[in-house]
Design a protein around this motif. Structure first.
Motif, mmCIF file in Angstrom:
data_model
loop_
_atom_site.group_PDB
_atom_site.id
_atom_site.type_symbol
_atom_site.label_atom_id
_atom_site.label_comp_id
_atom_site.label_asym_id
_atom_site.label_seq_id
_atom_site.Cartn_x
_atom_site.Cartn_y
_atom_site.Cartn_z
ATOM 1 N N ARG A 119 0.846 -1.191 0.000
ATOM 2 C CA ARG A 119 0.000 0.000 0.000
ATOM 3 C C ARG A 119 0.883 1.244 0.000
ATOM 4 O O ARG A 119 1.846 1.330 0.758
ATOM 5 C CB ARG A 119 -0.904 0.039 1.236
ATOM 6 C CG ARG A 119 -2.035 -0.970 1.227
ATOM 7 C CD ARG A 119 -2.887 -0.823 2.485
ATOM 8 N NE ARG A 119 -4.046 -1.683 2.440
ATOM 9 C CZ ARG A 119 -5.014 -1.669 3.361
ATOM 10 N NH1 ARG A 119 -4.941 -0.847 4.391
ATOM 11 N NH2 ARG A 119 -6.040 -2.477 3.268
ATOM 12 N N LEU A 120 0.548 2.188 -0.859
ATOM 13 C CA LEU A 120 1.233 3.474 -0.892
ATOM 14 C C LEU A 120 0.274 4.529 -0.359
ATOM 15 O O LEU A 120 -0.902 4.564 -0.755
ATOM 16 C CB LEU A 120 1.655 3.812 -2.323
ATOM 17 C CG LEU A 120 2.734 4.881 -2.508
ATOM 18 C CD1 LEU A 120 4.050 4.407 -1.906
ATOM 19 C CD2 LEU A 120 2.906 5.216 -3.975
ATOM 20 N N PHE A 121 0.753 5.381 0.557
ATOM 21 C CA PHE A 121 -0.079 6.398 1.185
ATOM 22 C C PHE A 121 0.441 7.793 0.841
ATOM 23 O O PHE A 121 1.647 8.000 0.762
ATOM 24 C CB PHE A 121 -0.082 6.230 2.713
ATOM 25 C CG PHE A 121 -0.681 4.944 3.192
ATOM 26 C CD1 PHE A 121 -2.002 4.894 3.603
ATOM 27 C CD2 PHE A 121 0.077 3.782 3.239
ATOM 28 C CE1 PHE A 121 -2.556 3.704 4.045
ATOM 29 C CE2 PHE A 121 -0.471 2.591 3.679
ATOM 30 C CZ PHE A 121 -1.792 2.554 4.083
ATOM 31 N N TYR A 122 -0.476 8.741 0.673
ATOM 32 C CA TYR A 122 -0.097 10.134 0.428
ATOM 33 C C TYR A 122 -1.141 11.052 1.041
ATOM 34 O O TYR A 122 -2.293 10.645 1.260
ATOM 35 C CB TYR A 122 0.026 10.407 -1.079
ATOM 36 C CG TYR A 122 -1.270 10.240 -1.847
ATOM 37 C CD1 TYR A 122 -2.090 11.336 -2.134
ATOM 38 C CD2 TYR A 122 -1.688 8.988 -2.292
ATOM 39 C CE1 TYR A 122 -3.284 11.184 -2.822
ATOM 40 C CE2 TYR A 122 -2.879 8.826 -2.995
ATOM 41 C CZ TYR A 122 -3.669 9.921 -3.258
ATOM 42 O OH TYR A 122 -4.850 9.770 -3.940
ATOM 43 N N LYS A 154 4.163 7.628 2.052
ATOM 44 C CA LYS A 154 4.613 6.499 2.860
ATOM 45 C C LYS A 154 4.190 5.184 2.219
ATOM 46 O O LYS A 154 3.422 5.170 1.258
ATOM 47 C CB LYS A 154 4.050 6.602 4.282
ATOM 48 C CG LYS A 154 4.445 7.870 5.022
ATOM 49 C CD LYS A 154 3.848 7.906 6.428
ATOM 50 C CE LYS A 154 4.245 9.161 7.170
ATOM 51 N NZ LYS A 154 3.695 9.194 8.557
ATOM 52 N N TYR A 155 4.677 4.088 2.788
ATOM 53 C CA TYR A 155 4.336 2.775 2.239
ATOM 54 C C TYR A 155 4.185 1.757 3.360
ATOM 55 O O TYR A 155 4.559 1.996 4.510
ATOM 56 C CB TYR A 155 5.427 2.306 1.253
ATOM 57 C CG TYR A 155 6.650 1.720 1.937
ATOM 58 C CD1 TYR A 155 6.927 0.357 1.860
ATOM 59 C CD2 TYR A 155 7.520 2.516 2.687
ATOM 60 C CE1 TYR A 155 8.037 -0.188 2.495
ATOM 61 C CE2 TYR A 155 8.617 1.982 3.319
ATOM 62 C CZ TYR A 155 8.882 0.632 3.214
ATOM 63 O OH TYR A 155 9.972 0.085 3.863
ATOM 64 N N PHE A 156 3.632 0.610 3.001
ATOM 65 C CA PHE A 156 3.583 -0.530 3.915
ATOM 66 C C PHE A 156 3.482 -1.799 3.075
ATOM 67 O O PHE A 156 2.585 -1.922 2.232
ATOM 68 C CB PHE A 156 2.382 -0.446 4.860
ATOM 69 C CG PHE A 156 2.382 -1.497 5.930
ATOM 70 C CD1 PHE A 156 3.076 -1.302 7.116
ATOM 71 C CD2 PHE A 156 1.699 -2.695 5.755
ATOM 72 C CE1 PHE A 156 3.081 -2.279 8.105
ATOM 73 C CE2 PHE A 156 1.699 -3.671 6.736
ATOM 74 C CZ PHE A 156 2.396 -3.462 7.918
ATOM 75 N N THR A 175 4.059 3.742 6.948
ATOM 76 C CA THR A 175 2.821 4.334 7.427
ATOM 77 C C THR A 175 2.546 4.013 8.892
ATOM 78 O O THR A 175 3.004 2.998 9.432
ATOM 79 C CB THR A 175 1.619 3.840 6.579
ATOM 80 O OG1 THR A 175 0.450 4.573 6.955
ATOM 81 C CG2 THR A 175 1.369 2.357 6.803
ATOM 82 N N ASP A 176 1.779 4.904 9.524
ATOM 83 C CA ASP A 176 1.281 4.647 10.875
ATOM 84 C C ASP A 176 -0.237 4.475 10.851
ATOM 85 O O ASP A 176 -0.904 4.594 11.880
ATOM 86 C CB ASP A 176 1.676 5.779 11.825
ATOM 87 C CG ASP A 176 1.224 7.148 11.304
ATOM 88 O OD1 ASP A 176 0.604 7.210 10.216
ATOM 89 O OD2 ASP A 176 1.508 8.165 11.975
ATOM 90 N N ASP A 177 -0.782 4.201 9.663
ATOM 91 C CA ASP A 177 -2.216 4.007 9.510
ATOM 92 C C ASP A 177 -2.674 2.797 10.332
ATOM 93 O O ASP A 177 -2.273 1.661 10.087
ATOM 94 C CB ASP A 177 -2.547 3.782 8.031
ATOM 95 C CG ASP A 177 -4.025 3.555 7.796
ATOM 96 O OD1 ASP A 177 -4.807 4.496 8.015
ATOM 97 O OD2 ASP A 177 -4.395 2.435 7.396
ATOM 98 N N GLU A 220 14.727 -1.438 14.278
ATOM 99 C CA GLU A 220 13.360 -1.127 14.697
ATOM 100 C C GLU A 220 12.341 -1.559 13.654
ATOM 101 O O GLU A 220 12.425 -1.193 12.485
ATOM 102 C CB GLU A 220 13.215 0.378 14.951
ATOM 103 C CG GLU A 220 11.844 0.774 15.480
ATOM 104 C CD GLU A 220 11.725 2.265 15.719
ATOM 105 O OE1 GLU A 220 10.587 2.725 16.012
ATOM 106 O OE2 GLU A 220 12.742 2.976 15.599
ATOM 107 N N ALA A 221 11.374 -2.318 14.084
ATOM 108 C CA ALA A 221 10.318 -2.806 13.196
ATOM 109 C C ALA A 221 9.047 -1.986 13.383
ATOM 110 O O ALA A 221 8.794 -1.432 14.456
ATOM 111 C CB ALA A 221 10.028 -4.277 13.477
ATOM 112 N N VAL A 222 8.249 -1.904 12.322
ATOM 113 C CA VAL A 222 6.919 -1.297 12.397
ATOM 114 C C VAL A 222 5.925 -2.413 12.134
ATOM 115 O O VAL A 222 5.762 -2.872 11.013
ATOM 116 C CB VAL A 222 6.749 -0.167 11.362
ATOM 117 C CG1 VAL A 222 5.338 0.396 11.439
ATOM 118 C CG2 VAL A 222 7.778 0.927 11.599
ATOM 119 N N GLU A 223 5.285 -2.866 13.206
ATOM 120 C CA GLU A 223 4.387 -4.015 13.100
ATOM 121 C C GLU A 223 3.011 -3.684 13.640
ATOM 122 O O GLU A 223 2.855 -2.866 14.540
ATOM 123 C CB GLU A 223 4.944 -5.207 13.887
ATOM 124 C CG GLU A 223 6.232 -5.785 13.346
ATOM 125 C CD GLU A 223 6.659 -6.996 14.141
ATOM 126 O OE1 GLU A 223 6.138 -8.090 13.861
ATOM 127 O OE2 GLU A 223 7.507 -6.843 15.034
#
Length: 280
Positions: free
Chosen positions: A65-68, A133-135, A172-174, A204-207
């Protein structure tokens, strides 16, 4: 008379100072800062290019997913390109989010060296601060497990001029994405995988919330409705429902059958252990 002239002069000078200050504020509002460092102005064209590198195995499928920030950036729906992925499914019609996925077991894609993963363009519609951002929800190689070695970077161009080169893309922090789309693939702040990061002690991971069962296609049947054909043209895909639902089901059945056969071959069968109930 002199006093009147002095008053008029003072008023005019004050007006000029106020006008200059207002002009400076207006000019500042017209400038957009992207990802904390890229500068652009209202009306400019911004091109975002995501690169992938250092993979140890070829990719046979992914979901990303790409976020803007749609308040500041307007996505050019025809601009998304991904030259290495034929028939990329994506949805350009969601506000502030571009979900996409791709699977092709017969044509794995290599990113052992740096190459463009995707690119897209935006128009700046408002000054201020914005982010792209992306995820990665899932990315798996030819061994059918998630990638553990990779390196993400990105470039940002404004009207054809690069303003960011080899930047580390922001994750992303969505909350909806983190809590409903987390799979076995792990996104790290440094943009690198668990096997090839140079800073393994502080990686550091974003999970989000992990789920016991995860279906890549669970929500994308609704979210992703378009794909790029071989020539990169976005096209409606009438067979998407069949592909999205049928392929995972067939794959699961095949894998289950293989596992059962292997187990049966390895398990010794003794005649005296078979009673009458086994015959039925």
């Amino acid at each position: 008379m002199r006093r009147l002239l002095s008053i008029i002069t003072a008023v005019m000078m004050t007006a000029l100072i106020i006008s200059a200050s207002a002009g400076s504020v207006f000019a500042a509002d017209e400038e957009l800062t992207i990802n904390g460092e890229g500068k652009a102005k209202v009306g400019d064209t911004v091109k975002f290019t995501l690169y992938l590198d250092e993979t140890k195995e070829d990719i046979i499928g992914f979901e990303l997913r790409l976020f803007y920030d749609s308040e500041y950036l307007s996505f050019n729906k025809k601009s998304l390109t991904s030259e290495k992925f034929d028939n990329l499914f994506y949805n350009p019609d969601l506000d502030g989010k571009i979900p996409m996925n791709w699977t092709d077991i017969g044509n794995p894609v290599s990113f052992s060296t740096k190459d463009a993963f995707l690119s897209c363009e935006f128009e700046v519609i408002k000054g201020g601060e914005a982010s792209i951002k992306y995820f990665v929800t899932e990315m798996y190689g030819d061994d059918m497990t998630y990638l553990k070695s990779y390196k993400w970077t990105y470039d940002l161009e404004v009207n054809g001029d690069k303003v960011i080169t080899d930047g580390v893309p922001l994750i992303t922090d969505d909350e909806e994405t983190l809590n409903s789309r987390q799979s076995s693939f792990i996104n790290y702040v440094d943009g690198m995988g668990e096997e090839n990061s140079p800073n393994k002690d502080n990686h550091e991971a974003v999970e989000g919330q992990h789920h016991a069962t995860y279906n890549v296609y669970e929500n994308d049947v609704i979210e992703v409705t378009r794909y790029e054909d071989v020539e990169g043209n976005p096209t409606k895909n009438s067979n998407f429902w069949i592909l999205a639902i049928g392929i995972p089901v067939v794959a699961a059945l095949v894998i289950a059958a293989i596992v059962i056969v292997i187990k049966n071959k390895k398990k010794p069968v003794k005649a005296d252990n078979i009673d009458s109930s086994d015959e039925n």
